[in-house]
Design a protein around this motif. Structure first.
Motif, PDB file in Angstrom:
ATOM      1  N   VAL A   1      43.141  37.828  35.115  1.00 21.12           N
ATOM      2  CA  VAL A   1      44.615  37.922  35.021  1.00 21.12           C
ATOM      3  C   VAL A   1      45.264  37.673  36.385  1.00 21.12           C
ATOM      4  CG1 VAL A   1      44.878  39.434  33.017  1.00 21.12           C
ATOM      5  CG2 VAL A   1      44.389  40.455  35.256  1.00 21.12           C
ATOM      6  N   PRO A   2      46.483  37.078  36.364  1.00 20.40           N
ATOM      7  CA  PRO A   2      47.209  36.921  37.628  1.00 20.40           C
ATOM      8  C   PRO A   2      47.841  38.254  38.028  1.00 20.40           C
ATOM      9  CG  PRO A   2      48.483  35.984  35.812  1.00 20.40           C
ATOM     10  CD  PRO A   2      47.209  36.480  35.222  1.00 20.40           C
TER      11      PRO A   2
ATOM     12  N   SER B   1      50.013  40.048  41.433  1.00 22.45           N
ATOM     13  CA  SER B   1      50.625  39.840  42.748  1.00 22.45           C
ATOM     14  C   SER B   1      49.906  40.643  43.817  1.00 22.45           C
ATOM     15  CB  SER B   1      52.085  40.300  42.718  1.00 22.45           C
ATOM     16  OG  SER B   1      52.778  39.537  41.776  1.00 22.45           O
TER      17      SER B   1
ATOM     18  N   THR C   1      48.655  46.307  42.508  1.00 25.62           N
ATOM     19  CA  THR C   1      49.178  47.364  41.637  1.00 25.62           C
ATOM     20  C   THR C   1      49.242  46.798  40.231  1.00 25.62           C
ATOM     21  OG1 THR C   1      50.367  48.377  43.431  1.00 25.62           O
ATOM     22  CG2 THR C   1      51.161  48.882  41.211  1.00 25.62           C
TER      23      THR C   1
ATOM     24  N   ARG D   1      49.562  47.305  35.931  1.00 29.76           N
ATOM     25  CA  ARG D   1      49.951  48.085  34.762  1.00 29.76           C
ATOM     26  C   ARG D   1      49.026  47.721  33.615  1.00 29.76           C
ATOM     27  NH1 ARG D   1      55.446  47.520  31.778  1.00 29.76           N
ATOM     28  NH2 ARG D   1      55.157  49.138  30.219  1.00 29.76           N
TER      29      ARG D   1
ATOM     30  N   GLY E   1      46.998  45.396  28.304  1.00 30.48           N
ATOM     31  CA  GLY E   1      46.212  44.669  27.303  1.00 30.48           C
ATOM     32  C   GLY E   1      44.741  44.632  27.683  1.00 30.48           C
ATOM     33  N   ASN E   2      44.080  43.615  27.169  1.00 31.77           N
ATOM     34  CA  ASN E   2      42.627  43.543  27.252  1.00 31.77           C
ATOM     35  C   ASN E   2      42.081  43.644  28.682  1.00 31.77           C
ATOM     36  OD1 ASN E   2      40.092  43.147  26.196  1.00 31.77           O
ATOM     37  ND2 ASN E   2      40.207  40.910  26.369  1.00 31.77           N
ATOM     38  N   VAL E   3      42.504  42.716  29.548  1.00 33.83           N
ATOM     39  CA  VAL E   3      41.906  42.666  30.895  1.00 33.83           C
ATOM     40  C   VAL E   3      42.426  43.807  31.770  1.00 33.83           C
ATOM     41  CG1 VAL E   3      41.569  41.276  32.971  1.00 33.83           C
ATOM     42  CG2 VAL E   3      41.606  40.159  30.732  1.00 33.83           C
ATOM     43  N   THR E   4      43.739  44.033  31.736  1.00 36.11           N
ATOM     44  CA  THR E   4      44.285  45.084  32.615  1.00 36.11           C
ATOM     45  C   THR E   4      43.750  46.468  32.220  1.00 36.11           C
ATOM     46  OG1 THR E   4      46.283  45.044  31.260  1.00 36.11           O
ATOM     47  CG2 THR E   4      46.380  43.874  33.361  1.00 36.11           C
TER      48      THR E   4
ATOM     49  N   ILE F   1      57.467  47.633  37.567  1.00 35.97           N
ATOM     50  CA  ILE F   1      56.323  47.216  38.393  1.00 35.97           C
ATOM     51  C   ILE F   1      56.672  45.992  39.247  1.00 35.97           C
ATOM     52  CG2 ILE F   1      55.246  45.788  36.612  1.00 35.97           C
ATOM     53  CD1 ILE F   1      52.563  46.943  37.650  1.00 35.97           C
TER      54      ILE F   1
ATOM     55  N   ARG G   1      54.301  34.060  33.696  1.00 38.68           N
ATOM     56  CA  ARG G   1      53.823  33.461  32.445  1.00 38.68           C
ATOM     57  C   ARG G   1      52.318  33.676  32.394  1.00 38.68           C
ATOM     58  NH1 ARG G   1      58.273  33.481  31.586  1.00 38.68           N
ATOM     59  NH2 ARG G   1      59.696  32.001  30.612  1.00 38.68           N
ATOM     60  N   ASN G   2      51.759  33.621  31.193  1.00 42.39           N
ATOM     61  CA  ASN G   2      50.299  33.695  31.097  1.00 42.39           C
ATOM     62  C   ASN G   2      49.681  32.544  31.869  1.00 42.39           C
ATOM     63  OD1 ASN G   2      50.261  35.948  29.515  1.00 42.39           O
ATOM     64  ND2 ASN G   2      50.300  34.804  27.600  1.00 42.39           N
TER      65      ASN G   2
HETATM   66  C1  FAD Z   1      52.390  35.478  39.047  1.00 39.53           C
HETATM   67  C2  FAD Z   1      52.140  36.744  38.270  1.00 39.53           C
HETATM   68  C3  FAD Z   1      52.042  37.936  38.947  1.00 39.53           C
HETATM   69  C4  FAD Z   1      51.800  39.117  38.245  1.00 39.53           C
HETATM   70  N1  FAD Z   1      51.689  40.282  38.947  1.00 39.53           N
HETATM   71  C5  FAD Z   1      51.389  41.415  38.300  1.00 39.53           C
HETATM   72  C6  FAD Z   1      51.203  42.626  39.034  1.00 39.53           C
HETATM   73  O1  FAD Z   1      51.326  42.688  40.265  1.00 39.53           O
HETATM   74  N2  FAD Z   1      50.873  43.728  38.329  1.00 39.53           N
HETATM   75  C7  FAD Z   1      50.738  43.722  36.943  1.00 39.53           C
HETATM   76  O2  FAD Z   1      50.423  44.763  36.358  1.00 39.53           O
HETATM   77  N3  FAD Z   1      50.930  42.588  36.242  1.00 39.53           N
HETATM   78  C8  FAD Z   1      51.241  41.453  36.884  1.00 39.53           C
HETATM   79  N4  FAD Z   1      51.390  40.288  36.164  1.00 39.53           N
HETATM   80  C9  FAD Z   1      51.275  40.339  34.698  1.00 39.53           C
HETATM   81  C10 FAD Z   1      49.805  40.371  34.296  1.00 39.53           C
HETATM   82  O3  FAD Z   1      49.209  39.153  34.665  1.00 39.53           O
HETATM   83  C11 FAD Z   1      49.686  40.588  32.794  1.00 39.53           C
HETATM   84  O4  FAD Z   1      50.111  41.898  32.484  1.00 39.53           O
HETATM   85  C12 FAD Z   1      48.264  40.393  32.346  1.00 39.53           C
HETATM   86  O5  FAD Z   1      47.955  39.020  32.389  1.00 39.53           O
HETATM   87  C13 FAD Z   1      48.039  40.936  30.954  1.00 39.53           C
HETATM   88  O6  FAD Z   1      46.717  40.625  30.591  1.00 39.53           O
HETATM   89  P1  FAD Z   1      45.888  41.549  29.592  1.00 39.53           P
HETATM   90  O7  FAD Z   1      44.645  40.825  29.244  1.00 39.53           O
HETATM   91  O8  FAD Z   1      45.736  42.926  30.131  1.00 39.53           O
HETATM   92  O9  FAD Z   1      46.864  41.668  28.367  1.00 39.53           O
HETATM   93  P2  FAD Z   1      46.846  40.755  27.055  1.00 39.53           P
HETATM   94  O10 FAD Z   1      45.870  41.393  26.128  1.00 39.53           O
HETATM   95  O11 FAD Z   1      46.691  39.312  27.407  1.00 39.53           O
HETATM   96  O12 FAD Z   1      48.359  40.929  26.580  1.00 39.53           O
HETATM   97  C14 FAD Z   1      49.055  42.132  26.522  1.00 39.53           C
HETATM   98  C15 FAD Z   1      50.550  41.855  26.330  1.00 39.53           C
HETATM   99  O13 FAD Z   1      51.123  41.306  27.545  1.00 39.53           O
HETATM  100  C16 FAD Z   1      51.663  40.022  27.327  1.00 39.53           C
HETATM  101  N5  FAD Z   1      51.325  39.237  28.511  1.00 39.53           N
HETATM  102  C17 FAD Z   1      50.116  38.881  28.939  1.00 39.53           C
HETATM  103  N6  FAD Z   1      50.194  38.236  30.108  1.00 39.53           N
HETATM  104  C18 FAD Z   1      51.512  38.150  30.415  1.00 39.53           C
HETATM  105  C19 FAD Z   1      52.241  37.597  31.476  1.00 39.53           C
HETATM  106  N7  FAD Z   1      51.675  36.996  32.511  1.00 39.53           N
HETATM  107  N8  FAD Z   1      53.579  37.685  31.443  1.00 39.53           N
HETATM  108  C20 FAD Z   1      54.190  38.276  30.425  1.00 39.53           C
HETATM  109  N9  FAD Z   1      53.556  38.850  29.396  1.00 39.53           N
HETATM  110  C21 FAD Z   1      52.235  38.788  29.383  1.00 39.53           C
HETATM  111  C22 FAD Z   1      51.038  39.519  26.077  1.00 39.53           C
HETATM  112  O14 FAD Z   1      51.870  38.596  25.413  1.00 39.53           O
HETATM  113  C23 FAD Z   1      50.870  40.817  25.285  1.00 39.53           C
HETATM  114  O15 FAD Z   1      52.068  41.209  24.674  1.00 39.53           O
HETATM  115  C24 FAD Z   1      51.666  39.093  36.839  1.00 39.53           C
HETATM  116  C25 FAD Z   1      51.762  37.888  36.143  1.00 39.53           C
HETATM  117  C26 FAD Z   1      52.012  36.728  36.852  1.00 39.53           C
HETATM  118  C27 FAD Z   1      52.119  35.436  36.117  1.00 39.53           C
END
Ligand code: FAD
Ligand code: FES
Length: 279
Positions: A58-59, A61, A75, A77, A80-83, A122, A239-240
């Motif tokens: 996952v991306p 910051s 940091t 939150r 979902g699956n990976v976090t 966050i 974005r994803n």
């Molecule tokens: C450039 C960038 C920087 C980020 N920085 C942080 C950070 O510092 N800390 C943090 O906690 N998270 C951050 N995120 C968001 C983080 O990447 C997503 O929460 C994570 O990809 C979710 O993956 P998952 O497998 O846990 O959840 P999934 O099982 O993939 O999905 C859980 C839920 O989150 C949604 N989702 C998944 N990825 C994203 C995303 N990128 N944007 C919006 N909704 C999403 C899905 O649609 C679903 O509803 C960032 C994202 C980007 C693109």
């Protein structure tokens, strides 16, 4: 940040050195490179791809002080699956890191101007490196304001840092919560309500906004109402992602790839895209 010689798709091994609980679903990891000789360099606003072996990537910051180059802070939150898999890791466990990727907040451009940083939830994490950087060379900036909003008092992250910064006379810090609670004696209301009360010169201010898209949209409107120009406002978009190097198209945002052209964009460059809700 990790040794980028070679293939950008191959993660570098990092060890979890410390886990700090921020809120019920959010935590900060301090990561050390397994190769202790690696030096960590990144620009405020950039992100890493954090890989949990066997689960996914996952991306996230980079949230730490850019002048401190022995460790990296993320940091996260658990949503979902990976976090949630990352949230189950323990001190001493390893993750893979690719990065740093993406564009940076315009900290150099903001020198000599007022700076307004607006963060929601966050969204404070991606602007933390800006605050560290600005405070380390405070005389280069005029008025510096941090406006931070969360849903409730228990969702506030970085409480220790915020408490420390509250005591500074060279940083205007305002925190607000959407919902009042018994032990909260501060501002109540969405973060945009703090903007008209903040002291800044709209003709000479750089604004940096990070948080949910709806919060960023309304913050921009409020800044424009105050007289700010669209090319002085910057946002960090999410974005994803998959490749993070502009290869797969997963993070496409209009003509942009968020991983390569963003995540930090000048508002005037994405104005038309931001008005489309589901894009
Ligand atoms: C450039 C960038 C920087 C980020 N920085 C942080 C950070 O510092 N800390 C943090 O906690 N998270 C951050 N995120 C968001 C983080 O990447 C997503 O929460 C994570 O990809 C979710 O993956 P998952 O497998 O846990 O959840 P999934 O099982 O993939 O999905 C859980 C839920 O989150 C949604 N989702 C998944 N990825 C994203 C995303 N990128 N944007 C919006 N909704 C999403 C899905 O649609 C679903 O509803 C960032 C994202 C980007 C693109
Ligand atoms: S994540 Fe592959 S192009 Fe951006």
């Amino acid at each position: 940040m990790p040794d980028k010689i070679g293939n950008p798709f191959i993660p570098t091994l990092y060890i979890i050195d410390r886990i700090k609980k921020e809120t019920s679903d959010t935590f900060t990891l301090k990561l050390l490179p397994q190769d202790i000789k690696s030096k960590i360099t990144f620009a405020p606003g950039q992100f890493n791809m954090v890989y949990v072996y066997g689960i996914g990537e996952v991306p996230i910051s980079i949230a730490g002080d850019p002048t401190y180059n022995d460790s990296v802070l993320h940091t996260i939150r658990s949503v979902g699956n990976v976090t949630s898999s990352i949230s189950r890791l323990k001190r001493g466990d390893t993750v893979g890191i690719r990065g740093p990727f993406g564009s940076a907040w315009p900290t150099e451009q903001a020198q000599g101007s007022d700076l307004v940083i607006i963060a929601g939830g966050i969204g404070l994490a991606p602007v933390m490196p800006v605050i560290y950087k600005v405070l380390s060379s405070r005389d280069k900036y005029k008025r510096v304001t941090l406006l931070y909003g969360t849903r409730s008092a228990k969702d506030i992250i970085y409480k220790r840092e915020l408490q420390k910064w509250r005591k500074r006379f060279d940083l205007e810090l305002e925190i607000t919560v959407d919902y009042d609670s018994q032990n909260w004696h501060g501002n109540v209301g969405v973060v945009t309500t703090l903007i008209p009360r903040a002291a800044f010169d709209p003709a000479s201010t750089v604004a940096m906004i990070c948080g949910p898209e709806i919060m960023m949209r309304y913050s921009v409107l409020e800044l424009l109402k105050c007289g700010m120009k669209t090319d002085m406002i910057y946002l960090s978009m999410e974005r994803n992602m998959k490749c993070a190097v502009g290869f797969c198209g997963r993070c496409q945002y209009g003509p942009n790839f968020i991983c390569k052209d963003g995540p930090v964009f000048k508002y005037s460059n994405i104005e038309n895209l931001l008005s489309i809700r589901e894009l």
